[in-house]
Write a protein that holds these residues in place. Structure first.
Motif, PDB file in Angstrom:
ATOM      1  N   PHE A  79       0.821  -1.218   0.000  1.00 35.40           N
ATOM      2  CA  PHE A  79       0.000   0.000   0.000  1.00 35.40           C
ATOM      3  C   PHE A  79       0.853   1.266   0.000  1.00 35.40           C
ATOM      4  N   GLN A  80       2.004   1.222   0.686  1.00 35.45           N
ATOM      5  CA  GLN A  80       2.828   2.420   0.778  1.00 35.45           C
ATOM      6  C   GLN A  80       3.458   2.769  -0.568  1.00 35.45           C
ATOM      7  N   ARG A  81       3.791   1.745  -1.370  1.00 34.30           N
ATOM      8  CA  ARG A  81       4.516   1.991  -2.613  1.00 34.30           C
ATOM      9  C   ARG A  81       3.601   1.989  -3.839  1.00 34.30           C
ATOM     10  N   VAL A  82       2.617   1.110  -3.881  1.00 35.73           N
ATOM     11  CA  VAL A  82       1.754   1.002  -5.072  1.00 35.73           C
ATOM     12  C   VAL A  82       0.282   1.023  -4.677  1.00 35.73           C
ATOM     13  N   GLY A  83      -0.037   1.843  -3.669  1.00 34.18           N
ATOM     14  CA  GLY A  83      -1.413   1.909  -3.186  1.00 34.18           C
ATOM     15  C   GLY A  83      -2.416   2.299  -4.248  1.00 34.18           C
ATOM     16  N   ASP A  84      -2.009   3.186  -5.172  1.00 29.34           N
ATOM     17  CA  ASP A  84      -2.929   3.621  -6.216  1.00 29.34           C
ATOM     18  C   ASP A  84      -3.285   2.472  -7.149  1.00 29.34           C
ATOM     19  N   MET A  85      -2.318   1.585  -7.407  1.00 28.01           N
ATOM     20  CA  MET A  85      -2.596   0.417  -8.254  1.00 28.01           C
ATOM     21  C   MET A  85      -3.497  -0.575  -7.532  1.00 28.01           C
ATOM     22  N   ILE A  86      -3.335  -0.696  -6.219  1.00 27.26           N
ATOM     23  CA  ILE A  86      -4.237  -1.576  -5.460  1.00 27.26           C
ATOM     24  C   ILE A  86      -5.650  -1.001  -5.482  1.00 27.26           C
ATOM     25  N   TRP A  87      -5.761   0.338  -5.435  1.00 29.10           N
ATOM     26  CA  TRP A  87      -7.078   0.971  -5.563  1.00 29.10           C
ATOM     27  C   TRP A  87      -7.683   0.646  -6.924  1.00 29.10           C
ATOM     28  N   THR A  88      -6.856   0.634  -7.967  1.00 26.22           N
ATOM     29  CA  THR A  88      -7.324   0.259  -9.308  1.00 26.22           C
ATOM     30  C   THR A  88      -7.845  -1.171  -9.306  1.00 26.22           C
ATOM     31  N   GLY A 126      -9.279  -2.693  -6.846  1.00 28.41           N
ATOM     32  CA  GLY A 126     -10.620  -2.645  -6.267  1.00 28.41           C
ATOM     33  C   GLY A 126     -11.628  -2.066  -7.233  1.00 28.41           C
ATOM     34  N   ASP A 127     -11.238  -0.992  -7.922  1.00 29.96           N
ATOM     35  CA  ASP A 127     -12.131  -0.313  -8.857  1.00 29.96           C
ATOM     36  C   ASP A 127     -12.496  -1.209 -10.038  1.00 29.96           C
ATOM     37  N   MET A 128     -11.559  -2.068 -10.466  1.00 29.70           N
ATOM     38  CA  MET A 128     -11.799  -2.954 -11.610  1.00 29.70           C
ATOM     39  C   MET A 128     -12.358  -4.308 -11.194  1.00 29.70           C
ATOM     40  N   LEU A 129     -12.770  -4.432  -9.932  1.00 32.40           N
ATOM     41  CA  LEU A 129     -13.379  -5.652  -9.402  1.00 32.40           C
ATOM     42  C   LEU A 129     -12.453  -6.851  -9.554  1.00 32.40           C
ATOM     43  N   CYS A 130     -11.181  -6.602  -9.288  1.00 30.69           N
ATOM     44  CA  CYS A 130     -10.160  -7.653  -9.337  1.00 30.69           C
ATOM     45  C   CYS A 130     -10.391  -8.652  -8.203  1.00 30.69           C
ATOM     46  N   ARG A 131      -9.997  -9.898  -8.439  1.00 32.53           N
ATOM     47  CA  ARG A 131     -10.086 -10.938  -7.423  1.00 32.53           C
ATOM     48  C   ARG A 131      -8.716 -11.554  -7.192  1.00 32.53           C
ATOM     49  N   GLY A 132      -8.487 -12.063  -5.988  1.00 35.48           N
ATOM     50  CA  GLY A 132      -7.210 -12.686  -5.686  1.00 35.48           C
ATOM     51  C   GLY A 132      -6.746 -12.372  -4.279  1.00 35.48           C
ATOM     52  N   PHE A 133      -5.522 -12.819  -3.973  1.00 37.68           N
ATOM     53  CA  PHE A 133      -4.965 -12.673  -2.628  1.00 37.68           C
ATOM     54  C   PHE A 133      -3.678 -11.859  -2.667  1.00 37.68           C
ATOM     55  N   LEU A 134      -3.675 -10.735  -1.973  1.00 31.93           N
ATOM     56  CA  LEU A 134      -2.456  -9.970  -1.747  1.00 31.93           C
ATOM     57  C   LEU A 134      -1.863 -10.459  -0.427  1.00 31.93           C
ATOM     58  N   ILE A 135      -0.613 -10.905  -0.460  1.00 34.21           N
ATOM     59  CA  ILE A 135       0.021 -11.460   0.732  1.00 34.21           C
ATOM     60  C   ILE A 135       1.145 -10.536   1.186  1.00 34.21           C
ATOM     61  N   GLY A 136       0.913  -9.822   2.281  1.00 31.89           N
ATOM     62  CA  GLY A 136       1.935  -8.950   2.852  1.00 31.89           C
ATOM     63  C   GLY A 136       2.884  -9.772   3.700  1.00 31.89           C
ATOM     64  N   GLY A 137       3.921 -10.324   3.050  1.00 36.71           N
ATOM     65  CA  GLY A 137       4.876 -11.181   3.756  1.00 36.71           C
ATOM     66  C   GLY A 137       5.844 -10.367   4.596  1.00 36.71           C
ATOM     67  N   THR A 138       6.611 -11.053   5.435  1.00 34.21           N
ATOM     68  CA  THR A 138       7.577 -10.427   6.352  1.00 34.21           C
ATOM     69  C   THR A 138       6.941  -9.215   7.035  1.00 34.21           C
ATOM     70  N   ASN A 170     -13.741  -2.789  -0.978  1.00 39.85           N
ATOM     71  CA  ASN A 170     -14.030  -4.197  -1.278  1.00 39.85           C
ATOM     72  C   ASN A 170     -12.842  -5.106  -1.017  1.00 39.85           C
ATOM     73  N   LEU A 171     -11.920  -4.654  -0.165  1.00 41.48           N
ATOM     74  CA  LEU A 171     -10.765  -5.462   0.226  1.00 41.48           C
ATOM     75  C   LEU A 171     -11.002  -6.038   1.616  1.00 41.48           C
ATOM     76  N   LYS A 172     -10.915  -7.359   1.742  1.00 41.21           N
ATOM     77  CA  LYS A 172     -11.045  -8.032   3.033  1.00 41.21           C
ATOM     78  C   LYS A 172      -9.634  -8.225   3.583  1.00 41.21           C
ATOM     79  N   SER A 173      -9.361  -7.725   4.776  1.00 44.04           N
ATOM     80  CA  SER A 173      -7.997  -7.806   5.315  1.00 44.04           C
ATOM     81  C   SER A 173      -7.956  -8.589   6.619  1.00 44.04           C
ATOM     82  N   TYR A 174      -6.943  -9.458   6.734  1.00 43.22           N
ATOM     83  CA  TYR A 174      -6.791 -10.322   7.906  1.00 43.22           C
ATOM     84  C   TYR A 174      -5.347 -10.330   8.380  1.00 43.22           C
TER      85      TYR A 174
END
Length: 468
Positions: A184-193, A195-207, A234-238
């Motif tokens: 989110f800090q580096r490519v947050g705008d692309m992650i917003w895209t 969400g806007d484009m109804l993308c599906r999948g898993f973002l894994i914030g490792g380490t 529309n992002l579910k975060s755990y």
């Protein structure tokens, strides 16, 4: 206009007026035909993609049965989940592992033999690790996308794979592993895209975690991605602590995104700290409680009798469990609550508030987090490897005497024990917060407080971490 043969009178040309061809002209006829071929005047997302179901829970028995005496991290637990999915006959061809760089940092070398790294030219060299069991392997039919040190490229691949269900009728399931602070800090705008484009999948914030990724200082230590994640509708975060929680969350994610075809995507933080993974509890409704964001993990006797309630998540759960042992040794009864998602708890509570406000004459809907602690009393201490703002997001619906410990401030290049002491989230500070809470609610007197605080290694005059 005259040079291009546009039939406008001189006055209209001077006024720079627009020209609209007549309705039955060749131009209008062509434009309407093209628009009709593209689906009509109003854009419409058509989805005739095949539905996919998650593998049965039994497929993940090696993770849900606990790790025995062996230790492992939640990052490695996710890699093992991915390995199981890549071997599943109904899902394997749809799995898209993505990593921008340092695949070995996330333990993804275990997948090199199973999936291979995609390369149009195949592998035209001998890797330096060719004589190892998990050698670097590129292949024309590889499934892993390794994009080099390029988060924008990796996110573009995630977006392409995550929207393939609509564009190509292919239910691709991307898993993008990255240093959590570089999301989110580096490519947050692309992650917003996404969400806007109804993308599906898993973002894994490792380490993940401000104090868990030790030794790498300000640049890498993430204590705020979970806070930022809540701003994406529309992002579910755990932020799970155990392998079985990950299994439940990933299976539900596949079910909701690829079986029910919901337009959501997931962010899961994973840590590189190794510890013993317990087995999935056998109590009723445990799956729904994990997904809702919180559940009772353990109690000295019962939650009703507990004087202290400690809330933990991610790898910091280990600090909470150690604090529990210390407080029990002092004679207190303690309940431990695993908080898999403060953001899910907050959102559901806000939905209840909205519904109750709009329907004041109906029976009020009670938020899940409020019902969870409804039959409890005492002192409540929430501890997180993220900023205090994350656990504070549910403060409105928590009982009184609720205290939050978190990692506000910049990271440092120190060991985990040093970092957790610096940010005041180690067992000593957890016990300190609990004892102060007990004193303030009248459960112990001044003398008892002083005696028990003397057993803790606390520097009450140390600099505030946010000011250093």
């Amino acid at each position: 206009a005259k040079n291009f043969g546009i039939p406008l009178p001189d006055e209209a040309i001077k006024n720079a007026e627009f020209y609209k061809p007549v309705e039955n002209s060749e131009e209008i006829t062509y434009l309407k035909a093209r628009r009709e071929a593209l689906g009509g005047q109003i854009p419409e997302r058509k989805n005739s993609c095949a539905k996919l179901s998650p593998p049965p829970l039994t497929s993940f028995a090696s993770l849900t049965n606990g790790s025995g005496t062996r230790t492992q991290s939640t990052t490695m637990s996710l890699v093992r989940i991915l390995s199981i999915l890549l071997r599943d006959k109904s899902l394997n061809k749809y799995i898209v592992p993505i990593v921008p760089d340092e695949a070995r940092t996330f333990g993804l070398e275990a997948l090199f033999k199973i999936a291979g790294i995609f390369s149009l030219q195949g592998q035209r060299y001998t890797p330096v690790d060719a004589d190892t069991l998990v050698e670097y392997r590129e292949a024309e039919d590889g499934q892993i996308l390794q994009e080099g040190i390029c988060e924008t490229g990796a996110l573009a691949s995630f977006l392409a794979a995550g929207t393939a269900y609509s564009i190509h009728n292919l239910p691709m399931i991307p898993f993008y592993f990255f240093y959590s602070i570089f999301g989110f800090q580096r490519v947050g705008d692309m992650i917003w895209t996404c969400g806007d484009m109804l993308c599906r999948g898993f973002l894994i914030g490792g380490t993940a975690g401000r104090t868990t990724l030790n030794g790498e200082g300000i640049q890498h230590q993430d204590g705020h991605s979970q806070v930022v994640a809540n701003t994406y509708p529309n992002l579910k975060s755990y932020d799970p602590a155990f392998a079985y929680e990950l299994v439940v969350i990933v299976r539900e994610g596949i079910r909701r995104m690829y079986e029910l075809q919901e337009n959501i995507f997931y962010y899961i933080t994973a840590y590189n700290e190794n510890y013993v993974m317990p087995a999935l509890p056998g109590k009723n409704n445990i799956h729904n409680e994990i997904l809702a964001g919180a559940y009772l993990l353990a109690s000295t006797k019962s939650q009703k009798n507990s004087q202290l309630h400690l809330l933990g998540s991610g790898s910091i759960m280990q600090q909470v469990l150690e604090a529990q042992e210390r407080m029990e040794a002092m004679g207190y009864q303690v309940s431990i609550w695993s908080i898999t998602s403060y953001n899910e708890l907050y959102r559901e509570a806000e939905q209840c508030e909205r519904e109750n406000r709009l329907h004041p004459l109906k029976k009020a809907r009670v938020p899940y987090v409020k019902k969870l602690f409804d039959k409890t009393s005492g002192v409540y201490v929430a501890v997180s490897d993220y900023m205090k703002a994350l656990p504070n997001s549910i403060a409105t619906w928590m009982p009184e005497h609720y205290t939050v410990l978190g990692t506000d401030g910049y990271g440092l290049s120190e060991s985990r024990p040093e970092l957790r002491d610096f940010f005041e989230i180690n067992p000593d500070y957890i016990c300190h917060a609990a004892l102060v809470g007990l004193f303030r609610n009248g459960s112990i007197n001044r003398k008892e407080l002083q005696q028990q605080l003397a057993t803790l290694d606390i520097d009450a005059e140390k600099t505030d971490p946010t000011l250093r």
